[in-house]
Design a protein around this motif. Structure first.
Motif, PDB file in Angstrom:
ATOM      1  N   PRO A  31      -7.041   8.987   5.472  1.00 56.84           N
ATOM      2  CA  PRO A  31      -6.076   8.180   4.546  1.00 56.84           C
ATOM      3  C   PRO A  31      -6.708   7.587   3.294  1.00 56.84           C
ATOM      4  O   PRO A  31      -7.973   7.460   3.285  1.00 56.84           O
ATOM      5  CB  PRO A  31      -5.740   7.045   5.627  1.00 56.84           C
ATOM      6  CG  PRO A  31      -6.947   6.754   6.427  1.00 56.84           C
ATOM      7  CD  PRO A  31      -7.298   8.294   6.618  1.00 56.84           C
ATOM      8  N   THR A  61      -6.964   0.725  -5.638  1.00 61.24           N
ATOM      9  CA  THR A  61      -7.092   1.746  -4.905  1.00 61.24           C
ATOM     10  C   THR A  61      -8.144   1.122  -3.515  1.00 61.24           C
ATOM     11  O   THR A  61      -8.827   0.133  -3.673  1.00 61.24           O
ATOM     12  CB  THR A  61      -7.808   2.863  -5.195  1.00 61.24           C
ATOM     13  OG1 THR A  61      -9.005   2.703  -5.698  1.00 61.24           O
ATOM     14  CG2 THR A  61      -6.932   3.592  -6.363  1.00 61.24           C
ATOM     15  N   TYR A  62      -7.810   1.679  -2.396  1.00 63.60           N
ATOM     16  CA  TYR A  62      -8.673   1.354  -1.215  1.00 63.60           C
ATOM     17  C   TYR A  62      -8.921   2.737  -0.192  1.00 63.60           C
ATOM     18  O   TYR A  62      -7.827   3.276  -0.071  1.00 63.60           O
ATOM     19  CB  TYR A  62      -7.577   0.235  -0.370  1.00 63.60           C
ATOM     20  CG  TYR A  62      -8.249   0.033   1.090  1.00 63.60           C
ATOM     21  CD1 TYR A  62      -9.482  -0.673   1.032  1.00 63.60           C
ATOM     22  CD2 TYR A  62      -7.589  -0.026   2.093  1.00 63.60           C
ATOM     23  CE1 TYR A  62     -10.154  -0.905   2.422  1.00 63.60           C
ATOM     24  CE2 TYR A  62      -8.112  -0.076   3.244  1.00 63.60           C
ATOM     25  CZ  TYR A  62      -9.354  -0.749   3.331  1.00 63.60           C
ATOM     26  OH  TYR A  62      -9.919  -0.981   4.778  1.00 63.60           O
ATOM     27  N   ASP A  63      -9.996   2.600  -0.074  1.00 64.95           N
ATOM     28  CA  ASP A  63     -10.429   3.859   0.903  1.00 64.95           C
ATOM     29  C   ASP A  63     -10.880   3.522   1.912  1.00 64.95           C
ATOM     30  O   ASP A  63     -12.044   2.715   2.203  1.00 64.95           O
ATOM     31  CB  ASP A  63     -11.479   4.870   0.055  1.00 64.95           C
ATOM     32  CG  ASP A  63     -11.846   5.932   0.870  1.00 64.95           C
ATOM     33  OD1 ASP A  63     -11.299   6.342   1.746  1.00 64.95           O
ATOM     34  OD2 ASP A  63     -12.793   6.751   0.566  1.00 64.95           O
ATOM     35  N   LEU A  69       1.008  -0.921   0.140  1.00 63.18           N
ATOM     36  CA  LEU A  69      -0.028  -0.011   0.214  1.00 63.18           C
ATOM     37  C   LEU A  69       1.052   1.313  -0.088  1.00 63.18           C
ATOM     38  O   LEU A  69       1.703   1.405   0.631  1.00 63.18           O
ATOM     39  CB  LEU A  69      -1.058   0.068   1.157  1.00 63.18           C
ATOM     40  CG  LEU A  69      -1.918  -1.142   1.276  1.00 63.18           C
ATOM     41  CD1 LEU A  69      -2.820  -0.953   2.743  1.00 63.18           C
ATOM     42  CD2 LEU A  69      -3.100  -0.962   0.133  1.00 63.18           C
ATOM     43  N   GLN A  70       0.476   2.156  -0.870  1.00 63.10           N
ATOM     44  CA  GLN A  70       0.961   3.601  -0.635  1.00 63.10           C
ATOM     45  C   GLN A  70       0.047   4.607  -0.195  1.00 63.10           C
ATOM     46  O   GLN A  70      -1.309   4.421  -0.557  1.00 63.10           O
ATOM     47  CB  GLN A  70       1.425   3.995  -2.092  1.00 63.10           C
ATOM     48  CG  GLN A  70       2.793   3.808  -2.563  1.00 63.10           C
ATOM     49  CD  GLN A  70       3.248   4.393  -3.903  1.00 63.10           C
ATOM     50  OE1 GLN A  70       2.283   4.754  -4.442  1.00 63.10           O
ATOM     51  NE2 GLN A  70       4.264   4.481  -4.215  1.00 63.10           N
ATOM     52  N   ARG A  71       0.532   5.295   0.845  1.00 63.50           N
ATOM     53  CA  ARG A  71      -0.455   6.136   1.538  1.00 63.50           C
ATOM     54  C   ARG A  71      -0.627   7.491   0.839  1.00 63.50           C
ATOM     55  O   ARG A  71       0.445   8.273   0.278  1.00 63.50           O
ATOM     56  CB  ARG A  71      -0.296   6.555   3.088  1.00 63.50           C
ATOM     57  CG  ARG A  71      -1.248   7.204   3.860  1.00 63.50           C
ATOM     58  CD  ARG A  71      -0.696   7.411   5.364  1.00 63.50           C
ATOM     59  NE  ARG A  71      -1.777   7.711   6.053  1.00 63.50           N
ATOM     60  CZ  ARG A  71      -2.405   8.778   6.393  1.00 63.50           C
ATOM     61  NH1 ARG A  71      -1.889   9.749   5.496  1.00 63.50           N
ATOM     62  NH2 ARG A  71      -3.526   8.990   7.171  1.00 63.50           N
ATOM     63  N   TYR A 114      -5.290   4.928   0.101  1.00 65.00           N
ATOM     64  CA  TYR A 114      -4.340   4.186  -0.455  1.00 65.00           C
ATOM     65  C   TYR A 114      -4.302   3.588  -1.756  1.00 65.00           C
ATOM     66  O   TYR A 114      -5.422   3.368  -2.431  1.00 65.00           O
ATOM     67  CB  TYR A 114      -4.239   2.736   0.417  1.00 65.00           C
ATOM     68  CG  TYR A 114      -3.863   3.055   1.917  1.00 65.00           C
ATOM     69  CD1 TYR A 114      -2.525   3.099   2.554  1.00 65.00           C
ATOM     70  CD2 TYR A 114      -5.022   3.169   3.092  1.00 65.00           C
ATOM     71  CE1 TYR A 114      -2.557   3.509   3.963  1.00 65.00           C
ATOM     72  CE2 TYR A 114      -4.772   3.437   4.128  1.00 65.00           C
ATOM     73  CZ  TYR A 114      -3.614   3.458   4.683  1.00 65.00           C
ATOM     74  OH  TYR A 114      -3.386   3.818   5.918  1.00 65.00           O
ATOM     75  N   HIS A 115      -3.103   3.395  -2.363  1.00 62.24           N
ATOM     76  CA  HIS A 115      -2.985   2.915  -3.602  1.00 62.24           C
ATOM     77  C   HIS A 115      -2.370   1.612  -3.486  1.00 62.24           C
ATOM     78  O   HIS A 115      -1.474   1.575  -2.840  1.00 62.24           O
ATOM     79  CB  HIS A 115      -2.152   3.871  -4.692  1.00 62.24           C
ATOM     80  CG  HIS A 115      -2.824   4.933  -5.093  1.00 62.24           C
ATOM     81  ND1 HIS A 115      -2.231   5.664  -6.065  1.00 62.24           N
ATOM     82  CD2 HIS A 115      -3.928   5.611  -4.711  1.00 62.24           C
ATOM     83  CE1 HIS A 115      -2.957   6.761  -6.331  1.00 62.24           C
ATOM     84  NE2 HIS A 115      -3.942   6.798  -5.446  1.00 62.24           N
ATOM     85  N   ARG A 151       8.091   3.420   1.202  1.00 63.48           N
ATOM     86  CA  ARG A 151       6.850   3.011   1.077  1.00 63.48           C
ATOM     87  C   ARG A 151       5.962   4.019   0.073  1.00 63.48           C
ATOM     88  O   ARG A 151       5.220   3.417  -0.586  1.00 63.48           O
ATOM     89  CB  ARG A 151       6.066   3.476   2.298  1.00 63.48           C
ATOM     90  CG  ARG A 151       4.699   3.058   2.829  1.00 63.48           C
ATOM     91  CD  ARG A 151       4.045   3.647   3.778  1.00 63.48           C
ATOM     92  NE  ARG A 151       4.032   4.994   3.788  1.00 63.48           N
ATOM     93  CZ  ARG A 151       3.470   5.636   4.735  1.00 63.48           C
ATOM     94  NH1 ARG A 151       2.780   5.154   5.725  1.00 63.48           N
ATOM     95  NH2 ARG A 151       3.358   7.169   4.818  1.00 63.48           N
ATOM     96  N   ASP A 152       6.118   5.224   0.087  1.00 63.93           N
ATOM     97  CA  ASP A 152       5.571   6.047  -0.721  1.00 63.93           C
ATOM     98  C   ASP A 152       6.244   6.626  -1.699  1.00 63.93           C
ATOM     99  O   ASP A 152       5.940   7.454  -2.574  1.00 63.93           O
ATOM    100  CB  ASP A 152       5.083   7.425  -0.053  1.00 63.93           C
ATOM    101  CG  ASP A 152       4.128   6.927   1.166  1.00 63.93           C
ATOM    102  OD1 ASP A 152       3.330   5.987   1.012  1.00 63.93           O
ATOM    103  OD2 ASP A 152       3.923   7.827   2.098  1.00 63.93           O
TER     104      ASP A 152
END
Length: 140
Positions: free
Chosen positions: A51, A74-76, A42-44, A53-54, A64-65
């Motif tokens: 937050p 993606t994740y919300d 995950l990238q924040r 995340y990709h 990380r990023d």
């Protein structure tokens, strides 16, 4: 047609897309080439307390990023008004990276299990014998 395809020596040396799949080649002066393992993680993004995340395929040594190879979804984690957390995954590309040996991180493995791409990961603490599971060891 595709079974007779062999990548050119230049593609193997420089690690261009399609040459070796998820293992990127790190070359030093075109003499010594080392394959880099890939991790799905995950990238924040977002802002403070919000937050977003990709899900990306990235080198293990990348921050990380930082730099990544491909964005996979993606994740919300913030629920909307109806209480749903949004998860969007490109299943074909995730399966491609997994087929070539990329390892998902623990949070990504849980998200992919929720999307029915991977089997659910084993739950922690379930194989502990009954006598050792008590509360006595926590107060140290």
């Amino acid at each position: 047609f595709f079974s007779s395809f062999t990548p050119s020596p230049g593609a193997l040396r420089t690690g261009r897309k399609g040459a070796l799949g998820p293992r990127r080649k790190l070359c030093v002066r075109r003499k010594l080439c080392v394959a880099m393992p890939v991790r799905l993680r995950l990238q924040r993004f977002g802002r403070l307390q919000k937050p977003f995340y990709h899900i990306v395929a990235a080198d293990v040594k990348a921050p990380r990023d930082g730099r990544f190879l491909e964005k996979l979804g993606t994740y919300d984690p913030i629920p909307d008004r109806s209480g749903n957390k949004h998860l969007r995954v490109d299943v074909k590309r995730v399966e491609h990276w997994l087929m070539y040996g990329a390892e998902p991180s623990e949070p990504v493995a849980k998200l992919l299990a929720r999307a029915h791409v991977l089997p659910p990961p084993p739950r922690r603490g379930l194989n502990v014998p009954e006598g050792e599971r008590g509360v006595e060891g926590r107060g140290k």
